[in-house]
Scaffold this active site. Structure first.
Site, PDB file in Angstrom:
ATOM      1  N   GLU A  17      -5.532  -1.054   9.799  1.00 47.59           N
ATOM      2  CA  GLU A  17      -5.804  -2.454  10.075  1.00 47.59           C
ATOM      3  C   GLU A  17      -6.514  -2.557  11.413  1.00 47.59           C
ATOM      4  O   GLU A  17      -6.578  -1.589  12.176  1.00 47.59           O
ATOM      5  CB  GLU A  17      -4.510  -3.269  10.126  1.00 47.59           C
ATOM      6  CG  GLU A  17      -3.553  -2.812  11.220  1.00 47.59           C
ATOM      7  CD  GLU A  17      -2.203  -3.488  11.124  1.00 47.59           C
ATOM      8  OE1 GLU A  17      -1.974  -4.210  10.140  1.00 47.59           O
ATOM      9  OE2 GLU A  17      -1.382  -3.295  12.033  1.00 47.59           O
ATOM     10  N   GLU A  30       0.838  -1.186   0.000  1.00 49.99           N
ATOM     11  CA  GLU A  30       0.000   0.000   0.000  1.00 49.99           C
ATOM     12  C   GLU A  30       0.881   1.247   0.000  1.00 49.99           C
ATOM     13  O   GLU A  30       2.076   1.184   0.314  1.00 49.99           O
ATOM     14  CB  GLU A  30      -0.931   0.016   1.213  1.00 49.99           C
ATOM     15  CG  GLU A  30      -0.234   0.083   2.549  1.00 49.99           C
ATOM     16  CD  GLU A  30      -1.201  -0.074   3.710  1.00 49.99           C
ATOM     17  OE1 GLU A  30      -2.320  -0.562   3.495  1.00 49.99           O
ATOM     18  OE2 GLU A  30      -0.824   0.288   4.832  1.00 49.99           O
TER      19      GLU A  30
END
Length: 664
Positions: free
Chosen positions: A289, A200
Site C-alpha cells: 500500500e 489478500e
C-alpha cells in the site's frame, strides 16, 4: 512561504510540526478537543482553537471545524500530521476549494493511492508486483469467508482506509475470517469513517520494508532509502530502523525505483511511503500500500539522511522545488525508533490510561538521542486517543552502536502513573534474533507465544540489582543515623549486615560498608564497589558498579524497593537479619477469589454485553466488547459457565479490573 499554518492533529506529531514551523519562522495554530485543552501542543502553538468534545469523530475528524479554525485565525495552510484527516480525499479537496493549502499530496493522489483497493489496481497497471487477493470491497462476513477460502488461508482482512494496524486481522480458518471481517469493519468505521474491507493472501514469514518518497510540483521525485518495520505486534509497528539489516544495495535501488515510479504515476507532491512485503531468501518484494502522509517512523529517515521531512513537506506545498537529486541523498549511520506506548506488557498489552505522575525522558543528544513527545509530567493519557506516549529515536555509526544507545536510553526513561511498554522494548533490544538482524514480522509471536512476562526480560547481572538495593538501603539508614546523631542521647549505628528478600521469598545475605564516594557490598563471596552521588528523591540511581557506569531507576517505600534496569523490574525488601526473621513469621493475606467474575482487563468504554442473566455460555463465546484508544477488544468465555447477573451496562466507562459479569 506561508506566514501561518494550522496543524490538524494532536499530541506528538502536532508538537513535531510546530518545532519545524518555529524554526522556519512560521506562526502556528493548534486545534484541540475539550479533552486536550491542557495538552502540550496547545501550549506550544502561537494560537489555539477548541473544535469540540473529546471523541475524535466530534472534533479532530470534523473537516468543517478545521476549516472554520483556519478562517478565524488566518491560517494559509494545514498540516494534517498522520491519522485523523491526513489521508482524507474530501478534506484535501475542501481545503483546496476554500483557498487553503493542504501540506500533503493533492486530493487526486490521495484518492488514487490512499485507498488500498484503488492503489493496488493502479500498481497492477504500473506492472508492480502485488500480493494475490480480492481487490474490491466485501459486503458481508459470509462473502468474506467464501473469498478467503478461494484465495487460500491464511489471509489478511484489511480496511481500505486503514492504517496503524487498525482495521486489520489475519485469519487462518472460516471462523476467524467471519469474526475478523466484522471486527475490521467496526474498527474501520470508528477510526476512519470508512468501513470498506478487502482480503489478500497473507505472505508467511514476511519482512515489512517501506520506502520513503518525496515529490514536488515540478515533476521531481526521489526516494530517501528504506525503513525496516518488521518488528510488529498484532500488525502494529513496535520498532523501526533505517536502513534495513536485510536489504542489499541492489534490492534497495530496485524497491526505491518502483516506489518512485508508482508515485510519479499519480503526480505525487509531498512526502509519502510505499510499503512492501519482502519474503524469502531471494528478497522478492510485493507492493502492499501507499501511505499518502507523513509516517510515525519518519525520524529514522531524518537521522540517516540529515533531512527535515516536515520542512520539505512545507516547502513543496509552498511551490518550491526539491533542493537535491537522487544521487545527492546520503545514507549516514544507523537509526532506530521505539514507540513508547501507554500499555501494560504484563497484561497482554492492554491500554493504560491516567495521569503521568512522573515523566522524565532521557536527555536528548544531537546526533545520538532524540525524543518526540506530546505529553508532560502531570498530564493525562486519555482513553479517547491512541496510546503513544513518546517516540524514542537513537542514531549511531552502525547498528551495534544504535542498539547500545537505545538500551541505555530506555534504561533512563522514567514513566510512572501509567503502565508503559519500556520493559518489552528493552527485552527486544536484547533478543538474540533481533540483535543478529534475523527476524520477520512474526518474531514477537514466535518469541513470546504465551505472552510477555517478567521472566522474558533477561538481565546481564541479576546480582547487581541485589547489591544496589542493599547499598541504597544502607545509605538511607546512614542518613537517619546522621539526623539522629544530631540529637543528644539518640546516637546509633545502622549496622552493615542485611537480608534482601525477593518477591519469590528467597533471602540473600549481604554486607554493605561505607567507602569513599559510595559503598562496598559483599555478596555471595564477592565484593562489589558502588560509587554514586545519588540523593533520596531522585528517580535515577546513577554511578559506577565495579568500575563500569550504570543508570538504574529506583523507588523506595519503607523497606520495599522497586528497581528497573535493562527493562527488568524487580521488587524486593531490604532489612536487618532479625527483622527478616520476624517478617517470615507473619501470615500472608490471600487475594479474594474473583474466578466467578468477568473483569475489565483495561480502562475503556463498554460497547456491548453479548449475554443475559441465566444464559448458558460455552467456552470461546463472546461475552462483551470494550473500546479503548480506538481499538475494539473482544472478551470471550474461558470455559463453559452460566451467567448469574450483569454488573455493568453498555455505555459505561470501566476501570481496570471492574466486574462486568458475575457467573454462578
Amino acid at each position: 512561504m506561508f506566514k501561518k499554518i494550522l496543524i490538524a492533529n494532536r499530541g506528538e506529531i502536532a508538537c513535531r510540526v510546530i518545532k519545524t514551523a518555529r524554526k522556519m519562522g512560521i506562526k502556528t495554530v493548534a486545534v484541540y478537543s475539550e479533552a486536550d485543552k491542557e495538552a502540550l501542543h496547545v501550549d506550544m502553538a502561537d494560537e489555539a482553537v477548541c473544535i469540540g468534545p473529546a471523541p475524535s469523530k466530534e472534533s479532530y475528524l470534523v473537516a468543517d471545524k478545521i476549516i472554520a479554525a483556519c478562517k478565524a485565525t488566518g491560517a494559509e495552510a494545514v498540516h494534517p500530521g498522520y491519522g485523523f484527516l491526513s489521508e482524507n480525499e474530501a478534506f484535501s479537496k475542501r481545503l483546496e476549494e476554500e483557498g487553503i493549502v493542504f501540506i500533503g499530496p493533492k486530493h487526486y493522489s490521495v484518492a488514487a493511492m490512499g485507498d488500498k483497493i484503488a492503489s493496488k489496481k493502479l500498481a497492477l497497471k504500473a506492472k508492480v508486483n502485488v500480493i494475490p487477493g480480492y481487490n474490491d470491497a466485501i459486503d458481508t462476513p459470509e462473502q468474506a469467508v467464501e473469498i478467503a477460502a478461494k484465495i487460500g488461508y491464511p489471509v489478511m482482512i484489511k480496511a481500505s482506509a486503514g492504517g496503524g494496524g487498525k482495521g486489520l486481522r489475519v485469519a487462518f480458518d472460516d471462523q476467524e475470517a467471519h469474526e475478523g471481517f466484522s471486527s475490521c469493519r467496526t474498527e474501520a468505521k470508528n477510526a476512519f469513517g470508512d468501513d470498506r474491507v478487502f482480503i489478500e493472501k497473507y505472505v508467511e514469514e514476511p519482512r515489512h520494508i517501506e520506502i520513503q518518497v518525496l515529490g514536488d510540483a515540478h515533476g521531481n521525485c526521489v526516494y530517501l532509502h528504506e525503513r525496516e518495520c518488521s518488528i510488529q505486534r498484532r500488525h502494529q509497528k513496535v520498532i523501526e530502523e533505517a536502513p534495513s539489516p536485510f536489504l542489499d544495495a541492489a534490492t534497495r535501488q530496485a524497491m526505491g525505483e518502483q516506489a518512485v515510479a508508482l508515485a510519479k504515476a499519480v503526480n505525487y507532491q509531498s512526502a509519502g511511503t510505499v510499503e512492501f512485503v519482502v519474503g524469502g531468501k531471494d528478497k522478492s518484494f510485493y507492493f502492499l500500500e501507499m501511505n499518502t502522509r507523513l509516517q510515525v517512523e519518519h525520524p529514522v529517515t531524518e537521522c540517516i539522511t540529515g533531512l527535515d521531512l516536515v520542512e520539505l513537506m512545507i516547502r513543496v506545498a509552498a511551490g518550491e522545488k526539491l533542493p537535491f537529486a537522487q544521487a545527492d541523498i546520503p545514507l549516514k549511520g544507523w537509526a532506530m525508533e521505539c514507540r513508547i506506548n501507554a500499555e501494560d506488557p504484563f497484561r497482554n498489552f492492554l491500554p493504560s490510561t491516567g495521569r503521568l505522575v512522573k515523566f522524565i525522558p532521557p536527555v536528548e543528544t544531537p546526533g545520538a538521542v532524540r525524543v518526540d513527545t506530546g505529553v508532560y509530567e502531570g498530564g493525562e493519557i486519555s482513553m479517547y486517543y491512541d496510546s503513544m506516549i513518546a517516540k524514542l529515536i537513537v542514531h549511531g555509526a552502525d547498528r551495534k552502536q544504535a542498539i547500545a544507545r537505545m538500551r541505555s536510553a530506555l534504561n533512563a526513561f522514567v514513566i510512572r502513573g501509567v503502565a508503559s511498554n519500556i520493559s518489552f522494548q528493552a527485552a527486544l533490544m536484547q533478543n538474540p534474533r533481533f540483535v543478529a538482524g534475523n527476524f520477520n514480522t512474526g518474531l514477537i509471536a514466535e518469541e513470546y507465544p504465551k505472552g510477555f512476562n517478567a521472566a522474558d526480560v533477561p538481565h546481564d547481572d541479576p546480582a547487581m540489582l541485589i547489591t544496589v538495593a542493599a547499598a541504597m538501603h544502607r545509605q538511607y539508614l546512614a542518613r537517619n543515623a546522621l539526623i539522629s546523631g544530631q540529637m543528644p542521647g539518640h546516637e546509633y549505628h545502622p549496622g552493615d549486615d542485611f537480608v534482601v528478600r525477593l518477591e519469590d521469598g528467597d533471602d540473600y545475605h549481604v554486607t554493605a560498608l561505607p567507602a569513599a564516594g559510595g559503598w562496598n557490598v559483599d555478596f555471595a563471596g564477592k565484593r562489589h564497589e558502588i560509587r554514586t552521588t545519588w540523593q533520596f528523591g531522585q528517580p535515577l540511581y546513577q554511578g559506577t558498579f565495579d568500575g563500569q557506569p550504570f543508570c538504574m531507576q529506583a523507588e523506595r517505600h519503607g523497606l520495599n524497593y522497586r528497581l528497573f534496569h535493562w527493562g527488568k523490574q524487580i521488587d524486593l525488601m531490604v532489612m536487618g537479619a532479625r527483622a527478616a526473621y520476624l517478617q517470615s513469621l507473619m501470615p500472608k493475606k490471600l487475594p479474594p477469589d474473583m474466578s466467578k467474575f468477568l473483569l475489565s482487563p483495561m480502562p475503556g468504554l463498554l460497547t456491548q454485553v453479548a449475554v443475559v442473566a441465566g444464559q448458558e455460555v460455552k467456552a470461546g463465546e463472546i461475552l462483551a466488547k470494550i473500546e479503548a484508544m480506538k481499538m475494539e477488544n473482544v472478551l470471550k468465555a474461558e470455559r463453559d459457565c452460566v451467567v448469574d447477573k450483569l454488573l455493568a451496562n453498555p455505555g459505561e466507562s470501566l476501570a481496570v479490573d471492574q466486574a462486568i459479569i458475575a457467573f454462578r
